[in-house]
Design an enzyme around this catalytic site. Structure first.
Site, mmCIF file in Angstrom:
data_model
loop_
_atom_site.group_PDB
_atom_site.id
_atom_site.type_symbol
_atom_site.label_atom_id
_atom_site.label_comp_id
_atom_site.label_asym_id
_atom_site.label_seq_id
_atom_site.Cartn_x
_atom_site.Cartn_y
_atom_site.Cartn_z
ATOM 1 N N GLU A 33 56.421 41.556 20.760
ATOM 2 C CA GLU A 33 55.231 42.153 20.046
ATOM 3 C C GLU A 33 56.037 43.707 19.292
ATOM 4 O O GLU A 33 56.292 44.264 18.848
ATOM 5 C CB GLU A 33 54.242 42.030 20.652
ATOM 6 C CG GLU A 33 53.433 40.770 19.579
ATOM 7 C CD GLU A 33 53.603 39.539 20.841
ATOM 8 O OE1 GLU A 33 54.505 39.444 21.599
ATOM 9 O OE2 GLU A 33 53.138 38.415 20.104
ATOM 10 N N ALA A 54 45.258 39.716 18.097
ATOM 11 C CA ALA A 54 44.776 40.823 18.425
ATOM 12 C C ALA A 54 45.613 41.506 19.712
ATOM 13 O O ALA A 54 45.957 42.135 20.546
ATOM 14 C CB ALA A 54 43.369 41.590 18.591
ATOM 15 N N PHE A 85 47.604 40.030 21.519
ATOM 16 C CA PHE A 85 48.635 40.145 21.528
ATOM 17 C C PHE A 85 49.610 41.001 21.754
ATOM 18 O O PHE A 85 50.397 41.838 22.277
ATOM 19 C CB PHE A 85 50.283 39.048 21.013
ATOM 20 C CG PHE A 85 49.091 37.450 21.353
ATOM 21 C CD1 PHE A 85 48.441 37.202 22.742
ATOM 22 C CD2 PHE A 85 49.465 36.635 20.172
ATOM 23 C CE1 PHE A 85 48.094 36.134 22.547
ATOM 24 C CE2 PHE A 85 49.338 34.902 20.404
ATOM 25 C CZ PHE A 85 48.412 35.139 20.797
ATOM 26 N N HIS A 100 42.028 34.801 23.521
ATOM 27 C CA HIS A 100 42.191 35.056 22.096
ATOM 28 C C HIS A 100 40.955 35.147 21.764
ATOM 29 O O HIS A 100 40.342 34.028 20.794
ATOM 30 C CB HIS A 100 42.953 33.470 22.194
ATOM 31 C CG HIS A 100 43.880 32.905 22.532
ATOM 32 N ND1 HIS A 100 44.886 33.183 23.590
ATOM 33 C CD2 HIS A 100 45.579 32.732 21.592
ATOM 34 C CE1 HIS A 100 46.269 32.867 23.648
ATOM 35 N NE2 HIS A 100 46.493 32.734 22.086
#
Ligand SMILES: Cc1ncc(C[n+]2csc(CCOP(=O)(O)OP(=O)(O)O)c2C)c(N)n1
Length: 678
Positions: free
Chosen positions: A411, A435, A437, A480
């Site tokens: 990322e 989001a 991550f 998550h």
């Protein structure tokens, strides 16, 4: 613990002896040393002539000097906070560099960057970076843009040895190797990671060995020998230009002064300092030239005297420079044209299609790829698979692998490369799968993307879009399901949107792509399969317009993203019970449509429910509440309540999650309480 001694192992000086070049390199090295000596002296006066710290490259100057000599005139440099030498070698004037070190108006960034963060990405010096390792992902993006634009340029990124334990460095190496980028990664190994010998934290004999783990060549050279550096860089640059991919070049060299200007080096042995002094490139190069009969001692003295004379006039110019225009302190955070929120949208011309939210994303991406040749679309699984939710389905087939592609699961590299590519005039649109991550890579958004317009006084900008999705859906775990918009809406320099309908996501994505600043769109996973009419040929409006999804005069629900549906459902129920409630979908938290907010709340006589899925404390609802009191508190009585997820982690079990997530009946209940209190 003699780290400078360790550093000389395995280093060979170059066999070739190009005396003309060596004399020239020596002059340049002496010039850089002299600039830094002045900078050091200026920081030690009482009071200091500039506040804060400065990191000097004394002992390391041969690397920028030799590197630039091995490059083409338009190849680019990404440096670290120890970057004065790089800035000078890559062509900034001494006035621009010294002025910036001293934080004055004549500095290249007018004092906004300072010693550790000067940048000039409109030219070949992309800039320094004060975050260890962060430059590599950005350099990947510059290299990626160069290749796509066919410029034939290569990028050099310089990193300290300690940076080779930093996540961004590893991600950058993985990304550069996977995409075979025209990039030279230079490790300036001075044996120290701030106050800790690097040998204590890196357990390979040569940092260049790390390269093989990424499938790129690694080489260790003498970082005090400009000829060895020039020739190594020349060959590596040719290879990179020839699509040979990235390389890691470890340059071994001494750190002559402390880590920074006030470092008394209490942690460093005398021996180590002594060894470092014996490796001073000025001594080594002079000695080579003396022995060859090319120079005499007086010649070197003369070089120092000439550099000093030059610096005297630069120092005087900096001290006498005009004052900084303090009225600019708040300027250049965002594109100033985007501060005006549009009032209306043009009516679309053709009939609406019925699309799901995710199909609307796909159509918007396709439309933009079709019309913007500078746009690139990438992320994990984005290319061939078309995204795990199908947002980019078929786009690689249509627009090709060069523009729509997959990346490593990195990322920081995804976001950082987007910053670098945007600086080069590309329009990167990247997907961060969840989001949650983004949290592993926030540096690239907050410390990098958000800063550049400001630091460069608007000369450079980062026009990139990050699409991500967030929120809870049944069974999704605590890692998550978070709603993170307030975290990023807090950051000046970033734009934040949360589309709630297929039409909105279509329009807002296109607006974000058109916007000249970094925009983050938080899509709603739970809405991906919801459908609605989408007009696809409307004008692309500037970012920032809120949408009154439902008018009402008894109270207003102010909301965004996933909760817009919940608000509408609650309003419907309340209507049936005789209460007329407005629903204002803010759509964008930055810029915030304050006019629409003011009007909706005024029309609702100051009774407001702010509804968001994010946790209550520090959620954007708190900001809205404060704004309402600042805007309207003096004019009318306000009653504000928040409906939000309580301050709890999110359980996977839907039975538990249901106890936490806002729903229509909670909104109705809160509104009824509010009405009965009034
Ligand atoms: C991400 C991050 N962590 C820590 C720091 C604090 N810091 C600044 S310089 C530095 C040492 C870095 O050492 P190295 O990469 O070897 O570079 P050098 O200073 O020797 O040029 C540290 C830890 C930082 N700026 N950024």
């Amino acid at each position: 613990m003699s780290t400078a001694k360790d550093a000389v192992r395995e280093v060979k000086t170059s066999p070739d002896f190009d005396s003309t070049y060596l004399v020239d390199a020596l002059k340049k090295i002496i010039e850089i040393r002299t600039v830094e000596q002045y900078a050091q002296d200026f920081s030690q006066t009482t009071p200091p002539k500039y506040p804060g710290s400065a990191h000097f490259c004394a002992g390391q100057e041969a690397v920028p000097v030799g590197t630039v000599a091995g490059l083409r005139d338009d190849d680019q440099i990404v440096a670290t906070y120890r970057g004065h030498g790089w800035a000078i070698a890559s062509g900034l004037s001494l006035l621009e560099v010294f002025g910036e070190i001293c934080q004055r108006s004549v500095g290249v960034n007018g004092g906004r960057g300072g010693s550790a963060y000067m940048m000039a990405p409109w030219g070949r010096f992309i800039g320094e970076n004060s975050i260890v390792g962060a430059g590599l992902p950005i350099a990947c993006g510059v290299a990626q843009a160069n290749r796509l634009q066919g410029t034939g340029r290569v990028v050099v990124v310089s990193l300290g040895c300690g940076a080779f334990n930093q996540g961004a460095t590893h991600e950058g190496m993985a990304f550069a190797a996977a995409r075979s980028l025209p990039l030279l990664i230079l490790c300036e190994n001075n044996g120290w990671s701030e106050m800790t010998p690097t040998a204590e934290t890196i357990k390979v004999a040569r940092i260049a060995q790390r390269a093989s783990g990424y499938g790129m060549p690694g080489i260790t050279i003498d970082g005090t020998d400009p000829i060895a550096i020039r020739e190594t860089v020349r060959k590596a640059a040719e290879r990179a230009r020839d699509n040979g991919g990235p390389i890691l070049i470890e340059c071994r060299l001494p750190r002559l002064w402390g880590h920074y200007n006030r470092d008394i080096e209490h942690y460093r042995s005398k021996d180590d300092r002594q060894t470092a002094r014996s490796m001073d490139p000025i001594l080594i190069i002079s000695e080579r030239l003396f022995q060859a009969g090319v120079l005499k001692r007086e010649d070197v003295d003369q070089m120092f005297a000439a550099a000093k004379e030059k610096m005297e006039s630069i120092a005087t110019a900096v001290l006498n420079s005009p004052p900084i225009d303090i009225t600019t302190a708040r300027r250049y955070v965002w594109d100033e044209r985007s501060e005006k929120v549009p009032a209306t949208i043009e009516p679309p011309q053709i009939a609406a299609k019925t699309l799901s939210y995710i199909q609307a994303v796909n159509e918007a991406l396709s439309k933009e790829l079709e019309t913007r040749p500078e746009m690139i679309l990438y992320g994990e699984d984005v290319g061939q698979a078309g995204g795990i939710f199908g947002a980019s389905r078929n786009l690689q087939k249509t627009y090709g692998e060069k523009r729509v592609f997959d990346t490593p699961i990195s990322e920081s590299a995804i976001l950082g490369s987007a910053v670098g590519s945007a600086l080069m005039g590309m329009k990167p649109v990247v997907e961060i799968m969840w989001a949650d991550f983004m949290l592993v890579a926030l540096d690239q958004l907050i410390n990098q993307a958000a800063n550049i317009r400001y630091i460069t006084s608007g000369k450079s900008n980062v026009s990139m879009v990050v699409r991500t999705q967030q929120g809870s859906t049944p069974g999704s775990c605590a890692q998550h399901s978070q709603c993170l918009e307030a975290l990023l809406a807090h950051i000046p320099g970033l734009r934040i949107g949360l589309p709630a309908t297929p039409q909105d996501v279509y329009d807002m994505l296109r607006s974000a792509i058109a916007d000249p600043d970094p925009c983050i769109l938080f899509e709603s996973r739970s809405l991906y399969q919801t459908t609605g009419p989408v007009f696809t040929d409307g004008a692309v409006e500037p970012i920032g317009r809120a949408d009154l999804k439902r008018a009402g005069k008894d109270a207003a629900i102010v909301t965004w993203g996933t909760m817009v549906r919940v608000a509408l459902e609650a309003a419907e129920q309340l209507q049936n019970a005789g209460t007329d409630v407005a629903v204002l979908d803010l759509r964008w938290l930055s810029p915030l449509d304050e006019n629409m907010l003011r009007k909706t709340v005024t029309d609702a006589h100051g009774k407001v429910i702010i509804l968001h899925e994010a946790n209550r404390t520090g959620g954007f609802g708190a900001e809205i509440t404060a704004r309402l009191y600042e805007m309207l508190g003096g004019e009318m009585k306000l009653t504000v309540k928040r409906v939000a997820t309580p301050d709890v982690r999110m359980p996977a079990s839907p039975v538990l999650a249901e106890q936490l997530l806002p729903n229509a009946s909670r909104v109705v209940e809160t509104l009824r309480e509010m009405m009965s209190e009034n």
